[in-house]
Design an enzyme around this catalytic site. Structure first.
Site, PDB file in Angstrom:
ATOM      1  CG  ASN A 141      -1.840   1.136   1.328  1.00 16.92           C
ATOM      2  OD1 ASN A 141      -1.786   2.047   0.494  1.00 16.92           O
ATOM      3  ND2 ASN A 141      -2.696   1.125   2.325  1.00 16.92           N
TER       4      ASN A 141
ATOM      5  NE  ARG B  11      -6.058   1.766  -0.289  1.00 13.79           N
ATOM      6  CZ  ARG B  11      -6.087   2.884   0.402  1.00 13.79           C
ATOM      7  NH1 ARG B  11      -5.005   3.300   1.037  1.00 13.79           N
ATOM      8  NH2 ARG B  11      -7.180   3.600   0.486  1.00 13.79           N
TER       9      ARG B  11
ATOM     10  CG  HIS C 282     -12.786   3.532   3.074  1.00 14.08           C
ATOM     11  ND1 HIS C 282     -13.503   4.511   3.728  1.00 14.08           N
ATOM     12  CD2 HIS C 282     -11.480   3.828   3.265  1.00 14.08           C
ATOM     13  CE1 HIS C 282     -12.670   5.372   4.282  1.00 14.08           C
ATOM     14  NE2 HIS C 282     -11.425   4.990   4.016  1.00 14.08           N
TER      15      HIS C 282
ATOM     16  NE  ARG D 179     -10.035  13.027   3.314  1.00  9.35           N
ATOM     17  CZ  ARG D 179      -9.926  11.707   3.211  1.00  9.35           C
ATOM     18  NH1 ARG D 179     -11.002  10.941   3.225  1.00  9.35           N
ATOM     19  NH2 ARG D 179      -8.738  11.149   3.080  1.00  9.35           N
TER      20      ARG D 179
ATOM     21  CD  GLU E  35      -8.692  -1.176   4.123  1.00 12.83           C
ATOM     22  OE1 GLU E  35      -8.123  -0.929   5.211  1.00 12.83           O
ATOM     23  OE2 GLU E  35      -9.015  -0.291   3.337  1.00 12.83           O
TER      24      GLU E  35
END
Ligand code: ADP
Length: 405
Positions: free
Chosen positions: A7, A91, A180, A241, A385
């Site tokens: 990743n 990823r 996601h 965010r 993940e």
């Protein structure tokens, strides 16, 4: 079969070497502060001592070389030869509309990933650098791209088209993509296993609450709606965010306050959310600590976070005509009972009821947290993940090896 999962972010690379036959982790680690003189390598080999080293790591190529050398190191390593790595799973954040599934990386796939640079300028570029860097170090090894967006490609147009002139979608690909995806996919599968029912008979709401937060409605195994949109800025309140916002605010900030676009971009992405509201931190641990100390702005940040989440839970149950399961996952979802409790509060009318004791006791582990009277099962499920990336990679490699394929 050993699969290396990568990743690659802008200044960090996370890696895991997984033995796919028994799904065990052989080693994991992180390289941080890439581009700096004081880069950090943290390496966790299974059954051996963990190490942390500070060294100059000037680019992604150097970082990848350090990682492979560490995996081969006689003292801290876990393999004797590079050839033991059967394949690498990457990823990749954005797959646009091209990738509804994980893909073997070919020259054509690379060109398609590059085409998505515009859609995810902060992410795809670094994912791509990682692919090119490790291809040089492991020549001949197959690589697979697993996209954050692909799970959401099953959304129907009424979920993904914005109410803008349709031409903006046709010309610029302005639509909801969602992110996601590997995490939502993993916890939904796990939840189906826990209730011992096939995924394609269930309605599931998955809440991925990490630094970035998103919620997905999964109907009969397919993502039918998700809160992140054209970019990961939309939807839930996040660490830094803002999530959902009246778009006229941006116009107001430009025309009335005279802020340049770069400043507005930084405000919405880096200085809003929990951090912006509380003025304390983007880290939920610090927010909770300050809530416990009676800090009103911390309480407000927590309340806005959970209120927005509750609205989405109810909306997605509405979108699917009910829900059988709600899952909480990622840093906040797995570790903060208060968030889970507040976001399910007063939803008993929808058959959603948390068991307070079970909820308090379920931290950083898998467990059911719903009351025995709750029609909807509520679970905390640690996400994984990397395992999804490794599984997809192994599947694609095995299919490729089948005779006649
Ligand atoms: P990322 O999106 O970077 O993968 P994570 O899933 O690790 O993020 O989640 C990071 C968030 O989880 C942060 O807001 C952090 O405060 C929160 N978090 C992580 N561990 C805990 C904990 N033990 N208690 C409370 N919050 C936690």
């Amino acid at each position: 079969m050993k699969i290396l999962v990568l990743n690659c972010g802008s200044s960090s690379i996370k890696y895991k070497l997984i033995e796919i036959d028994n799904e065990s982790i052989i080693a994991s680690g992180k390289i941080e502060r890439i581009g700096m003189h004081d880069g950090i390598l943290s390496h966790h080999p299974s059954g051996k001592e963990h190490i942390k080293k500070v060294m100059e790591i000037l680019n992604h190529g150097k970082a990848i070389k350090i990682m492979v050398d560490t995996l081969l190191d006689p003292e801290h390593g876990v393999i004797k030869d590079k050839k033991e790595i059967t394949a690498v799973g990457h990823r990749v954040v954005h797959g646009g509309e091209k990738f509804a599934k994980s893909s073997l990386i070919t020259d054509e796939v690379k060109a398609d990933i590059k085409d998505c640079f515009d859609l995810a300028p902060l992410h795809n570029h670094h994912n791509f650098s990682g692919i090119e860097a490790i291809e040089k170090i492991l020549p001949g090894v197959p690589h697979v791209a697993v996209f954050d967006t692909s799970f959401h490609q099953t959304m129907p147009p009424h979920s993904y088209i914005y109410a803008l002139p349709y031409a903006e979608y046709q010309k610029y690909g302005v639509r909801r993509y969602g992110f996601h995806g590997t995490s939502h996919r993993y916890v939904a599968q796990k939840a189906a296993e826990l209730v011992k029912k096939p995924l394609n008979e269930l309605k599931i709401i998955t809440c991925h609450l990490g630094n970035g937060c998103s919620i997905t409605a999964i109907d009969k195994s397919k993502s039918i709606d998700t809160s992140m949109g054209f970019t990961p800025l939309e939807g839930l309140v996040m660490g830094t965010r803002c999530g959902d916002l009246d778009p006229a605010i941006v116009i107001h900030l430009i025309s009335r306050a005279g802020l340049p676009l770069t400043e507005i971009d930084a405000m919405l992405n880096k200085h809003s959310g929990l951090d912006g509201i509380s003025g304390i931190s983007n880290d939920m641990r610090e927010i909770i600590q300050e809530v416990d100390n009676g800090n009103k702005r911390a309480q407000l940040a927590l309340d806005i976070f959970t209120y927005r989440l509750k609205k989405y839970i109810a909306a997605y149950a509405g979108a699917m005509g009910g829900t059988d399961i709600i899952v909480f996952t990622a840093g906040i979802g797995e570790n903060v009972p208060k968030v889970r409790e507040q976001s399910c509060e007063n939803l008993e009318f929808m058959g959603i009821k948390i068991d307070k004791n079970k909820n308090e006791q379920t931290i950083a582990k898998q467990g059911e947290i719903s009351d025995s009277s709750s029609k909807v099962k509520i679970f905390c499920i640690p996400t994984n993940e990397e395992l999804i990336i490794a599984r997809d990679t192994a599947k694609i490699i095995k299919e490729r090896e089948k005779p006649g394929v």
